[in-house]
Write an enzyme that holds these catalytic residues in place. Sequence first.
Site, PDB file in Angstrom:
ATOM      1  N   LYS A 141       0.761  -0.853  -0.015  1.00  0.00           N
ATOM      2  CA  LYS A 141       0.230   0.157  -0.018  1.00  0.00           C
ATOM      3  C   LYS A 141       0.846   1.154  -0.199  1.00  0.00           C
ATOM      4  O   LYS A 141       1.894   1.255   0.859  1.00  0.00           O
ATOM      5  CB  LYS A 141      -0.675  -0.126   1.150  1.00  0.00           C
ATOM      6  CG  LYS A 141      -1.875   1.051   1.354  1.00  0.00           C
ATOM      7  CD  LYS A 141      -2.667   1.044   2.213  1.00  0.00           C
ATOM      8  CE  LYS A 141      -4.199   1.773   2.716  1.00  0.00           C
ATOM      9  NZ  LYS A 141      -4.702   1.415   3.429  1.00  0.00           N
ATOM     10  N   SER A 159      -9.701   1.487   2.361  1.00  0.00           N
ATOM     11  CA  SER A 159      -8.634   2.814   1.804  1.00  0.00           C
ATOM     12  C   SER A 159      -8.195   1.765   1.055  1.00  0.00           C
ATOM     13  O   SER A 159      -7.482   1.777  -0.170  1.00  0.00           O
ATOM     14  CB  SER A 159      -8.442   3.383   2.203  1.00  0.00           C
ATOM     15  OG  SER A 159      -7.792   2.633   3.717  1.00  0.00           O
ATOM     16  N   SER A 181      -9.430  -1.229   7.129  1.00  0.00           N
ATOM     17  CA  SER A 181      -9.166  -0.690   5.410  1.00  0.00           C
ATOM     18  C   SER A 181      -8.524  -2.058   4.474  1.00  0.00           C
ATOM     19  O   SER A 181      -8.438  -2.213   3.834  1.00  0.00           O
ATOM     20  CB  SER A 181      -8.545   0.562   5.298  1.00  0.00           C
ATOM     21  OG  SER A 181      -8.781   1.494   5.141  1.00  0.00           O
TER      22      SER A 181
HETATM   23  N1  GLN Z   1     -13.045   3.814   6.121  1.00  0.00           N
HETATM   24  C1  GLN Z   1     -12.633   5.010   7.824  1.00  0.00           C
HETATM   25  C2  GLN Z   1     -12.155   6.000   7.176  1.00  0.00           C
HETATM   26  O1  GLN Z   1     -12.552   6.533   5.886  1.00  0.00           O
HETATM   27  C3  GLN Z   1     -10.933   3.986   7.748  1.00  0.00           C
HETATM   28  C4  GLN Z   1     -10.442   3.650   6.799  1.00  0.00           C
HETATM   29  C5  GLN Z   1      -9.377   3.047   7.503  1.00  0.00           C
HETATM   30  O2  GLN Z   1      -9.090   1.875   7.963  1.00  0.00           O
HETATM   31  N2  GLN Z   1      -7.513   3.157   6.777  1.00  0.00           N
HETATM   32  O3  GLN Z   1     -11.660   6.486   8.544  1.00  0.00           O
END
Ligand code: GLN
Length: 442
Positions: A62, A137, A161
């Site tokens: 990532k 994400s 994510s």
């Molecule tokens: N959807 C959540 C956020 O936008 C989690 C994102 C993540 O786990 N990086 O904060």
Amino acid sequence: MVSENLKNYLKEIEKNNKKGKKINAILEVNPNVLKEAKKSGHRSVYPKISGAKLAGKVIAVKANINVKGLHASCGSKVLEDYKAGYDAEVIKRIKDEGGIILGMANCDEFACGSSGETSAFGPTKNPAAPGFVPGGSSSGSAAAVSADFCDLSLGSDTGCSIRLPASFCNVVGIKPTYSSVSRYGLIDLSMSLDQIGVIAKNVSDAALLLSVIRGKDEKDSISQESEKINLSEIEKTPTGITVGVLDFESKDKKIDDLIEEKIEEAVKKYGWKVRKVKINYLDLAIATYYPLVYVEFFSATRRLDGRRYGKKIEDAAGPEVMRRILGGSEISKAEHHDRYYHLALKAKKLIEEELEKAFGKVDCIISPVCPKLPHKIGESISVEDMYAYDALTIPYNLYGNCALSLPVGKIDGIPVGMQVACDKFEDEKMLRIARSIEKLRG
Ligand code: GLN
């Protein structure tokens, strides 16, 4: 010898990754990948390795994890030209075991998002459900494994994510116990919740990569030692366990039915006991999570002032990142002291206590990863609806235990993931339970 494996993956990327119509999971292919692959697993190059556990394995990373010489852009214009000057601890461990770093994977900007659509470099497409979002994400990490661009990938999970994109893309994704994998070299979203984890095509492969990256690291102040994961144990079906089934109704009843069907099958085959689990305050999870994330993200982004790395974040970031920066700066003001951040910490405590109690009574808690199916790419949905994707994953970031996503079938052609969660540092037990359920697919 460069493995055929890598060559095939590179061909697949060439054919199917291109931004625009294609998957757009990989932002940058490591320009040295062929050279590095030639050395993979050679003892002369890796004198310290015990057995080159990852020799020949091709791994995507990532874009918020530092890999020396590659771009850790975080899916943002802010860091688009930032080349990492060092390896994150997880990368060092992977290289020490002969793993091959394929390149950097697309993601929602600064890991803020649930759909994979907020990257400044274009959305990632879902290889397992064309037309639908891949989940975020870690969208590129999940899509890359699903599209057969690599064997394995690394993602980060702050609220969903790893598990959410794994669920939507039909692959396995693990959020390990908080503090069991070093965050050194991970670019922060929310430091009290962020956790690096793994994505793979099946539980055994995921367990292999996790076993390599796990373990205490002095460079991460909250890192803790944990027992080694014994890979041969993962294949053994646990007996005499009690499976907790989360008392919760998804937006789509078909999701709950599919999960229940799988649990029944497992219980029948393995003689496991089942018990419904009710978690009080579960409905507060999202409202608890965001004030914490906004404030911690605001604080983390103060170093992105345009003087040290890249551009000033306020000048170059997209709307979701700006919402959090503005929100975080507002609610962290002294005058709001007890209204948001501290109130959220109190709610977090309540949820933690509930989960601790629950894990005292059952060996794992099973639920869907996501209470609804993904939307179509580009379809406009409200911020609340976007945040609602994470209703069942966030609680485990707040508590800090381990949880994973396991593919269990499809509804109208769209993959559905089952979430298996165990108590803190029970990652091996979680893997054994998930592997047993995975085996039912034959
Ligand atoms: N959807 C959540 C956020 O936008 C989690 C994102 C993540 O786990 N990086 O904060």
